[in-house]
Design an enzyme around this catalytic site. Structure first.
Site, PDB file in Angstrom:
ATOM      1  CB  SER A 267      -0.925   0.004   1.218  1.00  0.00           C
ATOM      2  OG  SER A 267      -1.811  -1.090   1.161  1.00  0.00           O
ATOM      3  CB  ALA A 268       3.474   2.640   2.024  1.00  0.00           C
TER       4      ALA A 268
ATOM      5  CG  HIS B 222      -7.537  -3.186  10.481  1.00  0.00           C
ATOM      6  ND1 HIS B 222      -8.753  -2.766  10.994  1.00  0.00           N
ATOM      7  CD2 HIS B 222      -7.816  -3.705   9.252  1.00  0.00           C
ATOM      8  CE1 HIS B 222      -9.710  -3.020  10.127  1.00  0.00           C
ATOM      9  NE2 HIS B 222      -9.176  -3.597   9.066  1.00  0.00           N
TER      10      HIS B 222
ATOM     11  CD  GLU C  32       5.362  -7.927  -3.309  1.00  0.00           C
ATOM     12  OE1 GLU C  32       4.990  -8.969  -2.747  1.00  0.00           O
ATOM     13  OE2 GLU C  32       5.388  -6.804  -2.738  1.00  0.00           O
ATOM     14  CB  ALA C  33       8.179 -11.580  -1.280  1.00  0.00           C
TER      15      ALA C  33
END
Length: 524
Positions: A32-33, A460, A53-54
């Site tokens: 998201s970031a 969250h 990115e994995a």
């Protein structure tokens, strides 16, 4: 944008493998970031950006179709982490789904797009984090948003993230809003407006019938940029630190390790569980803990402390209603309440037009029933993330400690009673066949027994590398030049709402900080 999955692909693109080993910025995590930061930095034609990115691509129906998000859990695109036995929840281990895919958890969440209360951000500012107050972050929220159906000076109209409410809310969603109003709570037509209080339809990160994630909103428009290299199926092993400065990231792809050098900065955006893990593997964390695992200490910082989430529980019913449409985000309605009478909402309710509870199955989502979830917005309970071992691929030790604080137990009991009262209103009763799973009674003892048996977090997680303790107010790791953290772990305290919009905002602010700082840096 290069999607690099191996050296063969590099050769096909006419580049040598060596040519992409050094960049201006190396960003770990395309969530998201991280995806936001990579896209924003690559808008500058004179910088080279690598995004690690994995997981793999987000371009699949399972990510695009809003109602498919529960189907992503326990797949190759889910990190599928677990907690240690939770003392406040009868020793149960909780599953923790996190996105392992371009877009990260924004590619697999419920798409509820909320900013949180202004008190959350003013609290950050008042703790000494200049620039993070409610009015100071508002321009970033509006910049990144295209808000349909709620035009105002507090919403954006041309940002990359499309936000809209459900075009045709499910009858359960509409009935619950009606019931909340008949129970005496106000209707709120803009849950990202001046107040959170009341019941309404959630703003959703959906564009028509397609999910909006950081991958669709930020990476897809950057696909033709030659200065952005995306390395999928590539796992970060450690941040490379030389003479006290972060200079790159060691990564692994298909069993082969190599180092991506960063001429300017490394940015870690791996999420609340994996960001502290990577920092600790790199020698940044509690010195005693690192030494116990044979890791050389670079900086002694409280990494992995302060873990927070929204703990809560579901209330489940059989009903006369049918399944949700494919274009539905499922969680379309809900509200914010002060269950204990404060000036700021302390609990959130979410309404799902299907069974979303223990032993949930795909057939349950097609059956007749609904779920009302209740969550504590600002819990007092705190958890931690620690290393299980010094091996980078070992899952971290995660302990949330949900409901170990008496104040959280009291609040969830009050919130459950509030929601049971709403459900007793005629608008909801006409849909109910019978309860499926509820507390035995509304006594404290029965409610808390129910919470111990069925309570959980809401996925969250925040605050394990927070500003003020691990980071400064510009997201720089204290004492380690060249290294920033930008994701939910950077929040000093959890926001009182589903946090994805806040993480997008943190990504936008991080990109701005990096760009501003670079302008004053002599790189010659």
């Amino acid at each position: 944008m290069h999607d690099v999955q191996g050296e063969e692909r590099l050769i096909e693109q006419g580049q040598s493998a060596r040519a992409v080993e050094e960049f201006d910025y190396v960003i770990v995590g395309a969530g998201s970031a991280g995806a936001v930061i990579a896209a924003r930095l690559s808008e500058q034609a004179d910088v080279e950006v690598a995004l690690v990115e994995a997981g793999g691509s987000h371009k699949s129906e399972i990510f695009d179709v809003p109602s498919r998000w529960p189907d992503q859990q326990l797949t190759a695109s889910d990190w599928d982490l677990d907690t240690e036995p939770e003392p406040g929840l009868a020793g149960r281990r909780l599953g923790l789904s996190r996105g392992k895919v371009l877009g990260g958890s924004s590619s697999m969440n419920g798409m509820i797009y909320l900013r949180g209360a202004r008190e959350d951000y003013d609290g950050w500012r008042n703790s000494g984090l200049l620039g993070w107050g409610a009015e100071e972050v508002l321009p970033t929220f509006t910049k990144m948003e295209t808000r349909r159906g709620a035009a105002s000076d507090r919403h954006g109209g041309d940002g990359p993230i499309v936000v809209e409410e459900a075009a045709q809310p499910h009858e359960v969603s509409a009935a619950w809003v009606e019931a909340a109003m008949s129970a005496g709570y106000p209707r709120n037509d803009d849950l990202n407006g001046d107040t959170q209080f009341g019941a309404g339809f959630f703003p959703l990160s959906i564009d028509g019938s397609r999910r909006v994630s950081s991958a669709t909103a930020y990476l897809e428009p950057a696909e033709d940029r030659r200065n952005l290299t995306v390395l999928t199926h590539t796992r970060a092993m450690r941040v490379v630190i030389e003479h006290g400065r972060a200079v790159g990231v060691e990564v692994e792809h298909l069993g082969e390790r190599r180092v991506l050098r960063a001429r300017r900065e490394v940015v870690v955006s791996a999420g609340t569980y994996l960001t502290p893990q990577l920092l600790m593997l790199s020698g940044i964390g509690h010195a005693e803990h690192l030494r116990s695992l044979g890791i050389d200490v670079v900086q002694d910082l409280p990494v992995g402390d302060n873990l927070q989430d929204h703990p809560g529980v579901g209330l489940y019913y059989f009903s006369t209603t049918g399944p949700a449409e494919a274009g539905s985000a499922l969680g379309e309605a809900g509200g914010f309440f002060a269950a204990e009478g404060g000036a700021t909402p302390d609990t959130e309710t979410m309404v799902y037009p299907y069974y979303n509870g223990p032993q949930n199955t795909i057939s349950d989502r097609a059956g007749a029933g609904f779920t009302i979830t209740v969550q504590v917005l600002r819990p007092h309970s705190r958890g931690s993330v620690r290393l299980r071992s010094s091996h980078p691929t070992a899952a971290p030790l995660i302990q949330h400690n949900h409901f170990t604080d008496e104040r959280d137990r009291k609040l969830i009991a009050d919130a459950i009673r509030l929601n049971l009262a709403i459900i007793r209103e005629p608008a909801m009763q006409r849909l109910i066949v019978r309860p499926r799973l509820l507390p035995e009674s509304e006594s404290d003892a029965d409610i808390l027994a129910y919470v111990r048996a069925y309570g959980h977090g809401f996925w969250h997680p925040t605050s394990t590398a927070p500003m003020g303790a691990v980071l400064d107010e510009r997201l720089r790791v204290r004492g380690v030049p060249g290294l920033r953290v930008a994701d939910a772990s950077a929040m000093p305290t959890i926001v009182g709402a589903n946090p994805n919009a806040t993480v997008f905002m943190i990504g936008e602010k991080a990109a701005a900080f990096i760009t501003e700082d670079a302008r004053g840096t002599d790189l010659t």
